[in-house]
Design an enzyme around this catalytic site. Structure first.
Site, PDB file in Angstrom:
ATOM      1  N   CYS A 172      -6.725   2.336  13.281  1.00 24.71           N
ATOM      2  CA  CYS A 172      -6.021   1.537  14.282  1.00 24.71           C
ATOM      3  C   CYS A 172      -6.625   0.140  14.321  1.00 24.71           C
ATOM      4  O   CYS A 172      -7.846  -0.015  14.170  1.00 24.71           O
ATOM      5  CB  CYS A 172      -6.137   2.214  15.644  1.00 24.71           C
ATOM      6  SG  CYS A 172      -5.247   1.316  16.939  1.00 24.71           S
TER       7      CYS A 172
ATOM      8  N   CYS B 122      -2.765   5.351  20.718  1.00 25.15           N
ATOM      9  CA  CYS B 122      -2.402   4.239  21.619  1.00 25.15           C
ATOM     10  C   CYS B 122      -1.008   4.460  22.197  1.00 25.15           C
ATOM     11  O   CYS B 122      -0.763   4.166  23.374  1.00 25.15           O
ATOM     12  CB  CYS B 122      -2.463   2.901  20.884  1.00 25.15           C
ATOM     13  SG  CYS B 122      -4.150   2.408  20.469  1.00 25.15           S
TER      14      CYS B 122
ATOM     15  N   TYR C 204       0.823  -1.214   0.000  1.00 17.16           N
ATOM     16  CA  TYR C 204       0.000   0.000   0.000  1.00 17.16           C
ATOM     17  C   TYR C 204       0.860   1.267   0.000  1.00 17.16           C
ATOM     18  O   TYR C 204       0.468   2.286  -0.577  1.00 17.16           O
ATOM     19  CB  TYR C 204      -1.015  -0.028   1.148  1.00 17.16           C
ATOM     20  CG  TYR C 204      -2.160  -0.959   0.797  1.00 17.16           C
ATOM     21  CD1 TYR C 204      -3.148  -0.556  -0.089  1.00 17.16           C
ATOM     22  CD2 TYR C 204      -2.201  -2.263   1.285  1.00 17.16           C
ATOM     23  CE1 TYR C 204      -4.173  -1.418  -0.467  1.00 17.16           C
ATOM     24  CE2 TYR C 204      -3.224  -3.136   0.917  1.00 17.16           C
ATOM     25  CZ  TYR C 204      -4.203  -2.708   0.034  1.00 17.16           C
ATOM     26  OH  TYR C 204      -5.211  -3.555  -0.360  1.00 17.16           O
TER      27      TYR C 204
ATOM     28  N   HIS D  49     -14.818   0.214  -1.359  1.00 20.11           N
ATOM     29  CA  HIS D  49     -13.677  -0.585  -0.891  1.00 20.11           C
ATOM     30  C   HIS D  49     -12.670   0.233  -0.089  1.00 20.11           C
ATOM     31  O   HIS D  49     -11.536  -0.205   0.104  1.00 20.11           O
ATOM     32  CB  HIS D  49     -12.994  -1.288  -2.075  1.00 20.11           C
ATOM     33  CG  HIS D  49     -13.866  -2.336  -2.713  1.00 20.11           C
ATOM     34  ND1 HIS D  49     -13.605  -2.908  -3.938  1.00 20.11           N
ATOM     35  CD2 HIS D  49     -15.018  -2.913  -2.273  1.00 20.11           C
ATOM     36  CE1 HIS D  49     -14.547  -3.784  -4.227  1.00 20.11           C
ATOM     37  NE2 HIS D  49     -15.420  -3.806  -3.241  1.00 20.11           N
TER      38      HIS D  49
ATOM     39  N   CYS E   5      -7.715   0.408  18.812  1.00 21.69           N
ATOM     40  CA  CYS E   5      -8.617   1.366  19.478  1.00 21.69           C
ATOM     41  C   CYS E   5      -9.750   1.802  18.540  1.00 21.69           C
ATOM     42  O   CYS E   5      -9.742   1.500  17.347  1.00 21.69           O
ATOM     43  CB  CYS E   5      -7.833   2.569  20.013  1.00 21.69           C
ATOM     44  SG  CYS E   5      -7.331   3.765  18.761  1.00 21.69           S
TER      45      CYS E   5
HETATM   46  C1  BJW Z   1     -11.063  -0.769 -18.896  1.00 20.12           C
HETATM   47  C2  BJW Z   1     -10.017   0.113 -19.232  1.00 20.12           C
HETATM   48  C3  BJW Z   1     -10.396   1.357 -19.783  1.00 20.12           C
HETATM   49  C4  BJW Z   1      -9.121  -1.652 -18.406  1.00 20.12           C
HETATM   50  N1  BJW Z   1     -11.709   1.631 -19.960  1.00 20.12           N
HETATM   51  N2  BJW Z   1     -12.346  -0.469 -19.098  1.00 20.12           N
HETATM   52  C5  BJW Z   1     -20.855 -13.843  -3.868  1.00 20.12           C
HETATM   53  C6  BJW Z   1     -20.397 -14.860  -4.653  1.00 20.12           C
HETATM   54  C7  BJW Z   1     -19.089 -15.309  -4.544  1.00 20.12           C
HETATM   55  C8  BJW Z   1     -18.196 -14.717  -3.665  1.00 20.12           C
HETATM   56  C9  BJW Z   1     -18.634 -13.686  -2.891  1.00 20.12           C
HETATM   57  C10 BJW Z   1     -19.956 -13.275  -2.987  1.00 20.12           C
HETATM   58  N3  BJW Z   1     -20.128 -12.242  -2.142  1.00 20.12           N
HETATM   59  C11 BJW Z   1     -18.935 -11.989  -1.523  1.00 20.12           C
HETATM   60  C12 BJW Z   1     -18.013 -12.869  -1.952  1.00 20.12           C
HETATM   61  C13 BJW Z   1     -16.570 -12.919  -1.540  1.00 20.12           C
HETATM   62  C14 BJW Z   1     -15.727 -11.855  -2.175  1.00 20.12           C
HETATM   63  C15 BJW Z   1     -15.789 -11.965  -3.696  1.00 20.12           C
HETATM   64  O1  BJW Z   1     -16.409 -11.192  -4.395  1.00 20.12           O
HETATM   65  N4  BJW Z   1     -15.086 -12.926  -4.262  1.00 20.12           N
HETATM   66  C16 BJW Z   1     -15.036 -13.042  -5.720  1.00 20.12           C
HETATM   67  C17 BJW Z   1     -13.593 -13.112  -6.154  1.00 20.12           C
HETATM   68  C18 BJW Z   1     -15.893 -14.180  -6.162  1.00 20.12           C
HETATM   69  N5  BJW Z   1     -16.134 -10.532  -1.768  1.00 20.12           N
HETATM   70  C19 BJW Z   1     -15.741 -10.033  -0.612  1.00 20.12           C
HETATM   71  O2  BJW Z   1     -15.036 -10.668   0.159  1.00 20.12           O
HETATM   72  C20 BJW Z   1     -16.224  -8.650  -0.245  1.00 20.12           C
HETATM   73  N6  BJW Z   1     -16.795  -8.704   1.056  1.00 20.12           N
HETATM   74  C21 BJW Z   1     -18.034  -9.183   1.282  1.00 20.12           C
HETATM   75  O3  BJW Z   1     -18.801  -9.422   0.387  1.00 20.12           O
HETATM   76  O4  BJW Z   1     -18.321  -9.396   2.616  1.00 20.12           O
HETATM   77  C22 BJW Z   1     -19.364 -10.312   2.920  1.00 20.12           C
HETATM   78  C23 BJW Z   1     -18.887 -11.732   2.571  1.00 20.12           C
HETATM   79  C24 BJW Z   1     -17.613 -12.130   2.862  1.00 20.12           C
HETATM   80  C25 BJW Z   1     -17.174 -13.422   2.523  1.00 20.12           C
HETATM   81  C26 BJW Z   1     -18.051 -14.302   1.860  1.00 20.12           C
HETATM   82  C27 BJW Z   1     -19.338 -13.863   1.553  1.00 20.12           C
HETATM   83  C28 BJW Z   1     -19.766 -12.571   1.926  1.00 20.12           C
HETATM   84  C29 BJW Z   1     -15.052  -7.681  -0.172  1.00 20.12           C
HETATM   85  C30 BJW Z   1     -14.428  -7.428  -1.507  1.00 20.12           C
HETATM   86  C31 BJW Z   1     -13.217  -6.496  -1.346  1.00 20.12           C
HETATM   87  C32 BJW Z   1     -12.436  -6.339  -2.637  1.00 20.12           C
HETATM   88  N7  BJW Z   1     -11.236  -5.680  -2.389  1.00 20.12           N
HETATM   89  C33 BJW Z   1     -10.311  -5.384  -3.490  1.00 20.12           C
HETATM   90  C34 BJW Z   1      -8.894  -5.026  -2.960  1.00 20.12           C
HETATM   91  C35 BJW Z   1      -8.897  -3.856  -2.076  1.00 20.12           C
HETATM   92  C36 BJW Z   1      -8.710  -2.551  -2.784  1.00 20.12           C
HETATM   93  C37 BJW Z   1      -7.281  -2.295  -3.201  1.00 20.12           C
HETATM   94  O5  BJW Z   1      -6.339  -2.754  -2.598  1.00 20.12           O
HETATM   95  O6  BJW Z   1      -7.132  -1.578  -4.210  1.00 20.12           O
HETATM   96  O7  BJW Z   1     -10.847  -4.344  -4.307  1.00 20.12           O
HETATM   97  S1  BJW Z   1     -10.120  -6.743  -4.617  1.00 20.12           S
HETATM   98  C38 BJW Z   1      -9.974  -5.757  -6.066  1.00 20.12           C
HETATM   99  O8  BJW Z   1     -11.076  -6.142  -6.942  1.00 20.12           O
HETATM  100  C39 BJW Z   1     -10.230  -4.320  -5.614  1.00 20.12           C
HETATM  101  C40 BJW Z   1     -11.198  -3.851  -6.664  1.00 20.12           C
HETATM  102  O9  BJW Z   1     -11.936  -2.741  -6.182  1.00 20.12           O
HETATM  103  C41 BJW Z   1     -12.027  -5.071  -6.949  1.00 20.12           C
HETATM  104  C42 BJW Z   1     -12.740  -5.050  -8.266  1.00 20.12           C
HETATM  105  O10 BJW Z   1     -11.826  -4.995  -9.313  1.00 20.12           O
HETATM  106  P1  BJW Z   1     -12.153  -4.129 -10.610  1.00 20.12           P
HETATM  107  O11 BJW Z   1     -12.275  -2.710 -10.231  1.00 20.12           O
HETATM  108  O12 BJW Z   1     -13.292  -4.729 -11.305  1.00 20.12           O
HETATM  109  O13 BJW Z   1     -10.777  -4.258 -11.416  1.00 20.12           O
HETATM  110  P2  BJW Z   1     -10.312  -5.397 -12.457  1.00 20.12           P
HETATM  111  O14 BJW Z   1      -8.858  -5.254 -12.648  1.00 20.12           O
HETATM  112  O15 BJW Z   1     -10.806  -6.730 -12.044  1.00 20.12           O
HETATM  113  O16 BJW Z   1     -11.075  -5.041 -13.808  1.00 20.12           O
HETATM  114  C43 BJW Z   1     -10.820  -3.875 -14.541  1.00 20.12           C
HETATM  115  C44 BJW Z   1     -11.635  -3.926 -15.808  1.00 20.12           C
HETATM  116  O17 BJW Z   1     -11.458  -2.707 -16.489  1.00 20.12           O
HETATM  117  C45 BJW Z   1     -11.208  -5.041 -16.776  1.00 20.12           C
HETATM  118  O18 BJW Z   1     -12.351  -5.752 -17.208  1.00 20.12           O
HETATM  119  C46 BJW Z   1     -10.566  -4.291 -17.955  1.00 20.12           C
HETATM  120  O19 BJW Z   1     -10.806  -4.891 -19.202  1.00 20.12           O
HETATM  121  C47 BJW Z   1     -11.254  -2.973 -17.857  1.00 20.12           C
HETATM  122  N8  BJW Z   1     -10.478  -1.843 -18.389  1.00 20.12           N
HETATM  123  N9  BJW Z   1      -8.835  -0.461 -18.921  1.00 20.12           N
HETATM  124  C48 BJW Z   1     -12.645   0.703 -19.612  1.00 20.12           C
HETATM  125  N10 BJW Z   1      -9.479   2.278 -20.135  1.00 20.12           N
END
Ligand code: BJW
Length: 250
Positions: free
Chosen positions: A125, A150, A64, A117, A128
């Site tokens: 923290c 803390c 990060y 997100h 705390c």
């Molecule tokens: C362009 C472009 C241009 C490129 N123009 N386009 C239901 C079913 C199955 C699993 C689950 C479910 N519900 C929850 C889950 C578990 C899990 C999950 O979803 N797992 C999946 C992998 C299946 N979800 C969670 O754990 C979430 N919590 C939750 O639901 O709590 C309750 C729960 C927990 C456990 C079980 C069940 C319920 C929390 C999710 C947190 C995600 N965090 C992250 C990292 C932190 C942020 C960081 O460090 O930056 O967030 S993961 C990462 O993915 C990040 C992003 O925000 C997130 C989404 O990614 P995004 O934005 O879609 O990026 P990419 O790279 O995947 O895609 C980019 C796209 O852009 C591509 O398609 C390119 O083609 C395109 N592109 N250039 C237009 N110029």
């Protein structure tokens, strides 16, 4: 890219926009799942899960801190600006839910923003109940930042990035904001538009289904088909920095 189809926005339209990493790609910020993306260089479970942080907090803080340093010079692009401009036109009939933690939407002028997100420039923290606070520091490699509150009491407590990792709950207040917007929009012309997201991460990937259940019109703008493309009525393939300004100009 074929000719951009018309998105009708009238006086009764309520617009919910969901953005992902692709919207910031044209600002030079790497996405997660594309070739050369962040997950190619790091194992998700090591840097974006509570278990990974418990195992190796120094590795997570390096990840990060590098991103804080790397994004410092990033500026909003035409996609961010188009979203801010449509908000100015719609006012309270608009809501932006972003999965991005880079704050570029706010830099572009967006105000009605839910950061699903978390935020890269906020820490909290691990011990705390001090509220999350602004923290732009890119910590030197190996440094484990401690909580000032803390340490004033003589205790060491580790800080963590205010980011939602896999397996963690999103802030219920954020989910409520999205839900309340959808319910308020139900009596009007609801349009849901997702841009720059792979549609692979929940709950955001399920917003399209919620919008459809409420009778909303659904649009996806992405550089390639997403995991949930078939759930959308309209798919415009192309870069968001070009497509969004054209789509919102009609
Ligand atoms: C362009 C472009 C241009 C490129 N123009 N386009 C239901 C079913 C199955 C699993 C689950 C479910 N519900 C929850 C889950 C578990 C899990 C999950 O979803 N797992 C999946 C992998 C299946 N979800 C969670 O754990 C979430 N919590 C939750 O639901 O709590 C309750 C729960 C927990 C456990 C079980 C069940 C319920 C929390 C999710 C947190 C995600 N965090 C992250 C990292 C932190 C942020 C960081 O460090 O930056 O967030 S993961 C990462 O993915 C990040 C992003 O925000 C997130 C989404 O990614 P995004 O934005 O879609 O990026 P990419 O790279 O995947 O895609 C980019 C796209 O852009 C591509 O398609 C390119 O083609 C395109 N592109 N250039 C237009 N110029």
């Amino acid at each position: 890219m074929s000719e951009t189809p018309r998105l009708r926005i009238d006086d009764d339209t309520w617009l919910l926009v969901l953005t992902g990493a692709g919207v910031s790609a044209e600002s030079g910020i790497p996405t997660f799942r594309d070739a050369g993306g962040l997950w190619e260089q790091h194992r998700v479970e090591d840097v974006a899960s509570p278990e990974g942080f418990a195992r190796d907090p120094a590795l997570v803080w390096r990840f990060y801190s590098q991103r804080r340093a790397g994004m410092a010079s990033a500026r909003p692009n035409a996609g961010h600006r188009a979203i801010a401009a449509i908000e100015e036109r719609l006012g309270d009939r608009f809501l932006l839910a972003t999965q991005n933690i880079d704050a570029l939407h706010k830099d572009a002028g967006s105000e009605r923003v839910v950061e699903l997100h978390g935020n890269l420039y906020t820490s909290r923290c691990t011990v705390c109940d001090r509220p999350p606070f602004e923290d732009r520091e890119a910590y030197p490699d190996g440094k484990l930042p401690g909580c000032g509150q803390c340490s004033a009491r003589g205790d060491f407590a580790l800080l963590r990035p205010h980011i939602v990792w896999f397996g963690e709950m999103l802030d219920p207040a954020d989910m409520d904001r999205v839900q309340d917007f959808l319910l308020a929009a139900e009596r009007h012309r609801l349009v849901f538009l997702a841009a720059g997201t792979s549609g692979a991460v929940y709950p955001a990937a399920g917003f399209v289904d919620a919008a459809r259940r409420l009778g909303g019109e659904t649009w996806l703008v992405n550089a390639e088909p997403a995991a949930n493309t078939s759930a959308f009525e309209h798919f415009v393939e192309g870069p968001s920095g070009t497509v969004l300004p054209a789509l919102f100009a009609t």
